[in-house]
Design a protein around this motif. Structure first.
Motif, PDB file in Angstrom:
ATOM      1  N   ALA A  33      -6.348  91.966 -33.635  1.00 40.58           N
ATOM      2  CA  ALA A  33      -7.648  91.317 -33.666  1.00 40.58           C
ATOM      3  C   ALA A  33      -7.460  89.857 -34.044  1.00 40.58           C
ATOM      4  CB  ALA A  33      -8.589  91.987 -34.663  1.00 40.58           C
ATOM      5  N   MET A  34      -8.205  88.991 -33.357  1.00 38.63           N
ATOM      6  CA  MET A  34      -8.186  87.568 -33.702  1.00 38.63           C
ATOM      7  C   MET A  34      -9.581  87.020 -33.531  1.00 38.63           C
ATOM      8  SD  MET A  34      -4.717  85.777 -32.212  1.00 38.63           S
ATOM      9  CE  MET A  34      -5.122  84.207 -32.998  1.00 38.63           C
ATOM     10  N   GLY A  35      -9.903  86.069 -34.369  1.00 35.50           N
ATOM     11  CA  GLY A  35     -11.237  85.503 -34.251  1.00 35.50           C
ATOM     12  C   GLY A  35     -11.431  84.316 -35.157  1.00 35.50           C
ATOM     13  N   TRP A  36     -12.686  84.011 -35.397  1.00 40.16           N
ATOM     14  CA  TRP A  36     -13.042  82.839 -36.177  1.00 40.16           C
ATOM     15  C   TRP A  36     -14.106  83.188 -37.215  1.00 40.16           C
ATOM     16  CZ3 TRP A  36     -10.595  78.199 -35.409  1.00 40.16           C
ATOM     17  CH2 TRP A  36      -9.824  78.093 -34.252  1.00 40.16           C
ATOM     18  N   TYR A  37     -13.932  82.618 -38.381  1.00 42.88           N
ATOM     19  CA  TYR A  37     -14.932  82.657 -39.438  1.00 42.88           C
ATOM     20  C   TYR A  37     -15.255  81.212 -39.790  1.00 42.88           C
ATOM     21  CZ  TYR A  37     -14.193  87.654 -40.301  1.00 42.88           C
ATOM     22  OH  TYR A  37     -14.140  89.025 -40.181  1.00 42.88           O
ATOM     23  N   ARG A  38     -16.332  81.030 -40.517  1.00 43.47           N
ATOM     24  CA  ARG A  38     -16.661  79.687 -40.982  1.00 43.47           C
ATOM     25  C   ARG A  38     -17.241  79.743 -42.385  1.00 43.47           C
ATOM     26  NH1 ARG A  38     -21.950  78.148 -37.199  1.00 43.47           N
ATOM     27  NH2 ARG A  38     -23.436  79.573 -38.225  1.00 43.47           N
ATOM     28  N   GLN A  39     -17.121  78.618 -43.075  1.00 46.98           N
ATOM     29  CA  GLN A  39     -17.651  78.526 -44.430  1.00 46.98           C
ATOM     30  C   GLN A  39     -18.272  77.164 -44.628  1.00 46.98           C
ATOM     31  OE1 GLN A  39     -14.845  79.463 -47.532  1.00 46.98           O
ATOM     32  NE2 GLN A  39     -16.479  79.878 -48.995  1.00 46.98           N
ATOM     33  N   ALA A  40     -19.576  77.153 -44.812  1.00 48.46           N
ATOM     34  CA  ALA A  40     -20.298  75.922 -45.109  1.00 48.46           C
ATOM     35  C   ALA A  40     -20.276  75.680 -46.617  1.00 48.46           C
ATOM     36  CB  ALA A  40     -21.731  76.013 -44.608  1.00 48.46           C
ATOM     37  N   SER A  41     -20.571  74.463 -47.010  1.00 48.16           N
ATOM     38  CA  SER A  41     -20.574  74.125 -48.435  1.00 48.16           C
ATOM     39  C   SER A  41     -21.514  75.048 -49.187  1.00 48.16           C
ATOM     40  CB  SER A  41     -21.009  72.666 -48.631  1.00 48.16           C
ATOM     41  OG  SER A  41     -20.069  71.790 -48.073  1.00 48.16           O
ATOM     42  N   ASN A  42     -21.042  75.560 -50.292  1.00 48.93           N
ATOM     43  CA  ASN A  42     -21.831  76.410 -51.186  1.00 48.93           C
ATOM     44  C   ASN A  42     -22.308  77.704 -50.530  1.00 48.93           C
ATOM     45  OD1 ASN A  42     -21.682  74.434 -53.287  1.00 48.93           O
ATOM     46  ND2 ASN A  42     -23.320  73.301 -52.267  1.00 48.93           N
ATOM     47  N   LYS A  43     -21.605  78.131 -49.486  1.00 52.24           N
ATOM     48  CA  LYS A  43     -21.948  79.395 -48.843  1.00 52.24           C
ATOM     49  C   LYS A  43     -20.705  80.255 -48.709  1.00 52.24           C
ATOM     50  CE  LYS A  43     -26.015  77.912 -46.266  1.00 52.24           C
ATOM     51  NZ  LYS A  43     -26.697  77.881 -44.927  1.00 52.24           N
ATOM     52  N   GLN A  44     -20.930  81.544 -48.486  1.00 53.43           N
ATOM     53  CA  GLN A  44     -19.807  82.453 -48.299  1.00 53.43           C
ATOM     54  C   GLN A  44     -19.241  82.318 -46.891  1.00 53.43           C
ATOM     55  OE1 GLN A  44     -21.328  86.371 -49.317  1.00 53.43           O
ATOM     56  NE2 GLN A  44     -20.530  86.169 -51.392  1.00 53.43           N
ATOM     57  N   ARG A  45     -18.000  82.676 -46.766  1.00 49.65           N
ATOM     58  CA  ARG A  45     -17.372  82.691 -45.442  1.00 49.65           C
ATOM     59  C   ARG A  45     -18.043  83.768 -44.603  1.00 49.65           C
ATOM     60  NH1 ARG A  45     -10.915  82.193 -45.112  1.00 49.65           N
ATOM     61  NH2 ARG A  45     -11.514  80.558 -46.586  1.00 49.65           N
ATOM     62  N   GLU A  46     -18.317  83.431 -43.345  1.00 52.07           N
ATOM     63  CA  GLU A  46     -19.018  84.372 -42.473  1.00 52.07           C
ATOM     64  C   GLU A  46     -18.345  84.449 -41.110  1.00 52.07           C
ATOM     65  OE1 GLU A  46     -23.013  82.965 -41.916  1.00 52.07           O
ATOM     66  OE2 GLU A  46     -22.379  81.214 -40.757  1.00 52.07           O
ATOM     67  N   LEU A  47     -18.515  85.568 -40.456  1.00 56.27           N
ATOM     68  CA  LEU A  47     -17.947  85.781 -39.132  1.00 56.27           C
ATOM     69  C   LEU A  47     -18.654  84.903 -38.109  1.00 56.27           C
ATOM     70  CD1 LEU A  47     -16.189  87.529 -37.137  1.00 56.27           C
ATOM     71  CD2 LEU A  47     -18.232  88.964 -36.913  1.00 56.27           C
ATOM     72  N   ALA A  91     -19.398  73.224 -40.883  1.00 54.85           N
ATOM     73  CA  ALA A  91     -18.639  74.121 -41.753  1.00 54.85           C
ATOM     74  C   ALA A  91     -17.149  73.904 -41.503  1.00 54.85           C
ATOM     75  CB  ALA A  91     -18.990  75.580 -41.470  1.00 54.85           C
ATOM     76  N   VAL A  92     -16.359  74.517 -42.355  1.00 55.91           N
ATOM     77  CA  VAL A  92     -14.928  74.631 -42.077  1.00 55.91           C
ATOM     78  C   VAL A  92     -14.735  75.934 -41.306  1.00 55.91           C
ATOM     79  CG1 VAL A  92     -12.612  74.807 -43.033  1.00 55.91           C
ATOM     80  CG2 VAL A  92     -14.319  73.338 -44.146  1.00 55.91           C
ATOM     81  N   TYR A  93     -14.084  75.841 -40.183  1.00 53.81           N
ATOM     82  CA  TYR A  93     -13.867  77.000 -39.324  1.00 53.81           C
ATOM     83  C   TYR A  93     -12.424  77.474 -39.511  1.00 53.81           C
ATOM     84  CZ  TYR A  93     -18.341  76.363 -37.043  1.00 53.81           C
ATOM     85  OH  TYR A  93     -19.690  76.280 -36.787  1.00 53.81           O
ATOM     86  N   TYR A  94     -12.307  78.785 -39.739  1.00 54.36           N
ATOM     87  CA  TYR A  94     -11.002  79.377 -40.010  1.00 54.36           C
ATOM     88  C   TYR A  94     -10.638  80.373 -38.921  1.00 54.36           C
ATOM     89  CZ  TYR A  94     -11.577  77.605 -44.770  1.00 54.36           C
ATOM     90  OH  TYR A  94     -11.745  76.800 -45.876  1.00 54.36           O
ATOM     91  N   CYS A  95      -9.454  80.246 -38.414  1.00 54.40           N
ATOM     92  CA  CYS A  95      -8.918  81.249 -37.508  1.00 54.40           C
ATOM     93  C   CYS A  95      -8.442  82.435 -38.337  1.00 54.40           C
ATOM     94  CB  CYS A  95      -7.753  80.661 -36.716  1.00 54.40           C
ATOM     95  SG  CYS A  95      -7.048  81.789 -35.503  1.00 54.40           S
ATOM     96  N   TYR A  96      -8.576  83.611 -37.776  1.00 55.68           N
ATOM     97  CA  TYR A  96      -8.234  84.851 -38.487  1.00 55.68           C
ATOM     98  C   TYR A  96      -7.454  85.776 -37.547  1.00 55.68           C
ATOM     99  CZ  TYR A  96      -9.019  89.674 -39.990  1.00 55.68           C
ATOM    100  OH  TYR A  96      -8.859  90.993 -40.321  1.00 55.68           O
ATOM    101  N   ALA A  97      -6.496  86.461 -38.110  1.00 51.61           N
ATOM    102  CA  ALA A  97      -5.748  87.452 -37.336  1.00 51.61           C
ATOM    103  C   ALA A  97      -5.479  88.680 -38.201  1.00 51.61           C
ATOM    104  CB  ALA A  97      -4.427  86.873 -36.838  1.00 51.61           C
TER     105      ALA A  97
END
Length: 119
Positions: A33-47, A91-97
């Motif tokens: 599985a691979m995808g992207w999550y993001r995290q905006a300031s003062n918020k939780q990381r979300e799919l 937001a900051v976007y994070y790649c996930y695997a």
């Protein structure tokens, strides 16, 4: 774990588009599985979106219709195309695997790439 290399973030005007790229530094057949999550300031990381084993892709409700995941298997790269960007997408976007190995599951994250959408 796999080392994920991201690129493509930046500053975009509202209504614009952006494409993010993510590739494992070393190919691993154990990634299912691979995808992207993001995290905006003062918020939780979300799919944002996640692709399961090259098949089904699940998108966050807020991204449906504006976002597409695609893969280039020859380059072993995952892309995230986001259209009609809104300031709320900043937001900051994070790649996930996710790897599935005989001794369990392993979750890897990229270093994050900043996406800023100006109004």
């Amino acid at each position: 774990h796999v080392h994920l290399v991201e690129s493509g973030g930046g500053l975009v005007q509202a209504g614009g588009s952006l494409r993010l790229s993510c590739a494992p530094a070393v190919f691993s057949s154990s990634i299912n599985a691979m995808g992207w999550y993001r995290q905006a300031s003062n918020k939780q990381r979300e799919l944002v979106a996640i692709n399961i084993n090259g098949g089904t892709t699940n998108y966050a409700d807020s991204m449906k219709g504006r976002c597409t995941i695609s893969r280039d298997n020859a380059k072993n790269t995952l892309y995230l195309q986001i259209d009609s960007l809104e300031p709320e997408d900043t937001a900051v976007y994070y790649c996930y695997a996710k790897q599935v190995l005989s001794n369990g599951e392993y979750h890897s994250w990229g270093q994050g790439t900043q996406v800023t959408v100006s109004s």
